[in-house]
Write a protein that holds these residues in place. Structure first.
Motif, PDB file in Angstrom:
ATOM      1  N   LEU A 131       6.098  10.433  -0.220  1.00 20.05           N
ATOM      2  CA  LEU A 131       5.657   9.068  -0.478  1.00 20.05           C
ATOM      3  C   LEU A 131       5.801   8.226   0.786  1.00 20.05           C
ATOM      4  CD1 LEU A 131       4.781   7.014  -2.683  1.00 20.05           C
ATOM      5  CD2 LEU A 131       7.209   6.534  -2.986  1.00 20.05           C
ATOM      6  N   SER A 132       4.774   7.448   1.114  1.00 22.02           N
ATOM      7  CA  SER A 132       4.804   6.546   2.264  1.00 22.02           C
ATOM      8  C   SER A 132       4.410   5.158   1.793  1.00 22.02           C
ATOM      9  CB  SER A 132       3.824   6.940   3.355  1.00 22.02           C
ATOM     10  OG  SER A 132       3.635   8.281   3.467  1.00 22.02           O
ATOM     11  N   MET A 189       0.842  -1.153   0.000  1.00 22.93           N
ATOM     12  CA  MET A 189       0.000   0.000   0.000  1.00 22.93           C
ATOM     13  C   MET A 189       0.893   1.224   0.000  1.00 22.93           C
ATOM     14  SD  MET A 189      -2.442   1.549   2.919  1.00 22.93           S
ATOM     15  CE  MET A 189      -3.865   0.584   2.827  1.00 22.93           C
ATOM     16  N   CYS A 190       0.578   2.205  -0.793  1.00 24.01           N
ATOM     17  CA  CYS A 190       1.349   3.444  -0.856  1.00 24.01           C
ATOM     18  C   CYS A 190       0.407   4.631  -0.756  1.00 24.01           C
ATOM     19  CB  CYS A 190       2.116   3.549  -2.164  1.00 24.01           C
ATOM     20  SG  CYS A 190       3.476   2.414  -2.291  1.00 24.01           S
ATOM     21  N   ALA A 191       0.962   5.736  -0.293  1.00 26.40           N
ATOM     22  CA  ALA A 191       0.202   6.976  -0.206  1.00 26.40           C
ATOM     23  C   ALA A 191       1.078   8.107  -0.721  1.00 26.40           C
ATOM     24  CB  ALA A 191      -0.214   7.252   1.223  1.00 26.40           C
ATOM     25  N   ILE A 192       0.486   9.026  -1.441  1.00 25.10           N
ATOM     26  CA  ILE A 192       1.211  10.200  -1.924  1.00 25.10           C
ATOM     27  C   ILE A 192       0.574  11.419  -1.296  1.00 25.10           C
ATOM     28  CG2 ILE A 192       1.825  11.562  -3.939  1.00 25.10           C
ATOM     29  CD1 ILE A 192       1.719   8.979  -5.562  1.00 25.10           C
ATOM     30  N   HIS A 193       1.396  12.221  -0.638  1.00 25.14           N
ATOM     31  CA  HIS A 193       0.910  13.408   0.061  1.00 25.14           C
ATOM     32  C   HIS A 193       1.199  14.643  -0.771  1.00 25.14           C
ATOM     33  CE1 HIS A 193       0.064  16.278   3.201  1.00 25.14           C
ATOM     34  NE2 HIS A 193       1.256  16.805   3.005  1.00 25.14           N
ATOM     35  N   HIS A 194       0.185  15.448  -0.984  1.00 24.60           N
ATOM     36  CA  HIS A 194       0.351  16.744  -1.625  1.00 24.60           C
ATOM     37  C   HIS A 194       0.217  17.796  -0.543  1.00 24.60           C
ATOM     38  CE1 HIS A 194       0.246  15.132  -5.668  1.00 24.60           C
ATOM     39  NE2 HIS A 194      -0.766  14.355  -5.279  1.00 24.60           N
ATOM     40  N   GLY A 195       1.212  18.655  -0.434  1.00 24.75           N
ATOM     41  CA  GLY A 195       1.203  19.693   0.588  1.00 24.75           C
ATOM     42  C   GLY A 195       0.194  20.782   0.289  1.00 24.75           C
ATOM     43  N   THR A 219      12.165  11.252   9.111  1.00 30.03           N
ATOM     44  CA  THR A 219      12.898  10.464  10.098  1.00 30.03           C
ATOM     45  C   THR A 219      12.017   9.733  11.096  1.00 30.03           C
ATOM     46  OG1 THR A 219      13.115  12.408  11.511  1.00 30.03           O
ATOM     47  CG2 THR A 219      14.914  11.963   9.985  1.00 30.03           C
ATOM     48  N   HIS A 220      10.745  10.080  11.216  1.00 34.20           N
ATOM     49  CA  HIS A 220       9.873   9.443  12.209  1.00 34.20           C
ATOM     50  C   HIS A 220       8.944   8.437  11.539  1.00 34.20           C
ATOM     51  CE1 HIS A 220      11.241  12.253  15.199  1.00 34.20           C
ATOM     52  NE2 HIS A 220      10.924  13.279  14.402  1.00 34.20           N
ATOM     53  N   ASP A 221       9.352   7.163  11.515  1.00 32.40           N
ATOM     54  CA  ASP A 221       8.479   6.107  11.011  1.00 32.40           C
ATOM     55  C   ASP A 221       7.483   5.734  12.102  1.00 32.40           C
ATOM     56  OD1 ASP A 221       9.826   6.053   8.626  1.00 32.40           O
ATOM     57  OD2 ASP A 221      11.166   4.437   9.236  1.00 32.40           O
ATOM     58  N   THR A 222       6.420   5.039  11.731  1.00 25.56           N
ATOM     59  CA  THR A 222       5.368   4.671  12.673  1.00 25.56           C
ATOM     60  C   THR A 222       5.236   3.155  12.719  1.00 25.56           C
ATOM     61  OG1 THR A 222       4.175   6.685  12.111  1.00 25.56           O
ATOM     62  CG2 THR A 222       2.932   4.972  13.217  1.00 25.56           C
ATOM     63  N   ASP A 223       5.196   2.597  13.930  1.00 26.28           N
ATOM     64  CA  ASP A 223       5.003   1.162  14.120  1.00 26.28           C
ATOM     65  C   ASP A 223       3.689   0.914  14.840  1.00 26.28           C
ATOM     66  OD1 ASP A 223       7.478   0.070  13.111  1.00 26.28           O
ATOM     67  OD2 ASP A 223       8.448   1.012  14.816  1.00 26.28           O
ATOM     68  N   VAL A 224       2.957  -0.094  14.378  1.00 27.76           N
ATOM     69  CA  VAL A 224       1.735  -0.537  15.041  1.00 27.76           C
ATOM     70  C   VAL A 224       1.851  -2.047  15.200  1.00 27.76           C
ATOM     71  CG1 VAL A 224      -0.767  -0.726  14.898  1.00 27.76           C
ATOM     72  CG2 VAL A 224       0.367   1.313  14.004  1.00 27.76           C
ATOM     73  N   ILE A 225       1.722  -2.536  16.437  1.00 27.97           N
ATOM     74  CA  ILE A 225       1.801  -3.963  16.707  1.00 27.97           C
ATOM     75  C   ILE A 225       0.430  -4.428  17.184  1.00 27.97           C
ATOM     76  CG2 ILE A 225       2.894  -5.749  18.092  1.00 27.97           C
ATOM     77  CD1 ILE A 225       5.368  -3.921  18.202  1.00 27.97           C
ATOM     78  N   LEU A 226      -0.120  -5.417  16.475  1.00 34.72           N
ATOM     79  CA  LEU A 226      -1.427  -5.966  16.808  1.00 34.72           C
ATOM     80  C   LEU A 226      -1.267  -7.410  17.283  1.00 34.72           C
ATOM     81  CD1 LEU A 226      -3.266  -4.776  13.584  1.00 34.72           C
ATOM     82  CD2 LEU A 226      -3.336  -3.696  15.821  1.00 34.72           C
ATOM     83  N   CYS A 227      -1.919  -7.739  18.373  1.00 30.48           N
ATOM     84  CA  CYS A 227      -1.906  -9.093  18.927  1.00 30.48           C
ATOM     85  C   CYS A 227      -3.341  -9.555  19.093  1.00 30.48           C
ATOM     86  CB  CYS A 227      -1.205  -9.125  20.280  1.00 30.48           C
ATOM     87  SG  CYS A 227       0.478  -8.540  20.267  1.00 30.48           S
ATOM     88  N   GLY A 228      -3.574 -10.832  18.853  1.00 29.16           N
ATOM     89  CA  GLY A 228      -4.932 -11.315  19.004  1.00 29.16           C
ATOM     90  C   GLY A 228      -4.994 -12.818  19.132  1.00 29.16           C
ATOM     91  N   ARG A 275       2.954  -6.908  12.816  1.00 29.83           N
ATOM     92  CA  ARG A 275       3.641  -5.625  12.972  1.00 29.83           C
ATOM     93  C   ARG A 275       3.504  -4.858  11.663  1.00 29.83           C
ATOM     94  NH1 ARG A 275      10.050  -4.375  13.522  1.00 29.83           N
ATOM     95  NH2 ARG A 275       9.838  -2.124  13.655  1.00 29.83           N
ATOM     96  N   ASN A 276       2.940  -3.662  11.746  1.00 32.27           N
ATOM     97  CA  ASN A 276       2.784  -2.772  10.599  1.00 32.27           C
ATOM     98  C   ASN A 276       3.739  -1.598  10.773  1.00 32.27           C
ATOM     99  OD1 ASN A 276       0.438  -4.137   9.449  1.00 32.27           O
ATOM    100  ND2 ASN A 276      -0.638  -3.365  11.230  1.00 32.27           N
ATOM    101  N   ARG A 277       4.425  -1.227   9.721  1.00 33.90           N
ATOM    102  CA  ARG A 277       5.322  -0.077   9.770  1.00 33.90           C
ATOM    103  C   ARG A 277       5.030   0.827   8.587  1.00 33.90           C
ATOM    104  NH1 ARG A 277      11.554   0.458  11.235  1.00 33.90           N
ATOM    105  NH2 ARG A 277      10.731   1.927  12.703  1.00 33.90           N
ATOM    106  N   VAL A 278       4.801   2.096   8.881  1.00 36.33           N
ATOM    107  CA  VAL A 278       4.657   3.106   7.835  1.00 36.33           C
ATOM    108  C   VAL A 278       6.046   3.667   7.591  1.00 36.33           C
ATOM    109  CG1 VAL A 278       3.606   5.286   7.170  1.00 36.33           C
ATOM    110  CG2 VAL A 278       2.305   3.643   8.539  1.00 36.33           C
ATOM    111  N   VAL A 279       6.561   3.443   6.386  1.00 29.75           N
ATOM    112  CA  VAL A 279       7.912   3.869   6.029  1.00 29.75           C
ATOM    113  C   VAL A 279       7.805   5.081   5.119  1.00 29.75           C
ATOM    114  CG1 VAL A 279      10.072   3.150   4.948  1.00 29.75           C
ATOM    115  CG2 VAL A 279       8.676   1.477   6.150  1.00 29.75           C
TER     116      VAL A 279
END
Length: 62
Positions: A18-19, A1-7, A48-57, A40-44
Motif C-alpha cells: 500500500l502506498s 490518493m492511494c495505490a495497491i500493488h499486486h505482485g 524504507t525508500h520513500d519518494t519526494d518530489v518538489i515542484l516550484c513555479g 512537496r509531494n511524498r509517496v509514503v
C-alpha cells in the motif's frame, strides 16, 4: 490518493502493498499579478525508500 500493488501471480506479499501520496503546498503573492508556489509531494509506503518530489513555479493572474 492511494495505490495497491499486486505482485507477480496476483500475490500481495512483500513490503510494497500500500502506498499513499501526501502533499503540502505554499503560495506567496509577490505582487498584485504575480505569485510563487512550492509543493512537496511524498509517496509514503512501508518500504524504507520513500519518494519526494518538489515542484516550484511562478504564476501570473490576468
Amino acid at each position: 490518493m492511494c495505490a495497491i500493488h499486486h505482485g507477480e501471480n496476483g500475490d500481495t506479499g512483500g513490503d510494497g502493498i500500500l502506498s499513499a501520496l501526501v502533499s503540502v503546498s505554499a503560495s506567496y503573492r509577490v505582487t498584485r499579478d504575480w505569485s510563487a508556489r512550492v509543493t512537496r509531494n511524498r509517496v509514503v509506503k512501508r518500504y524504507t525508500h520513500d519518494t519526494d518530489v518538489i515542484l516550484c513555479g511562478i504564476g501570473y493572474r490576468f
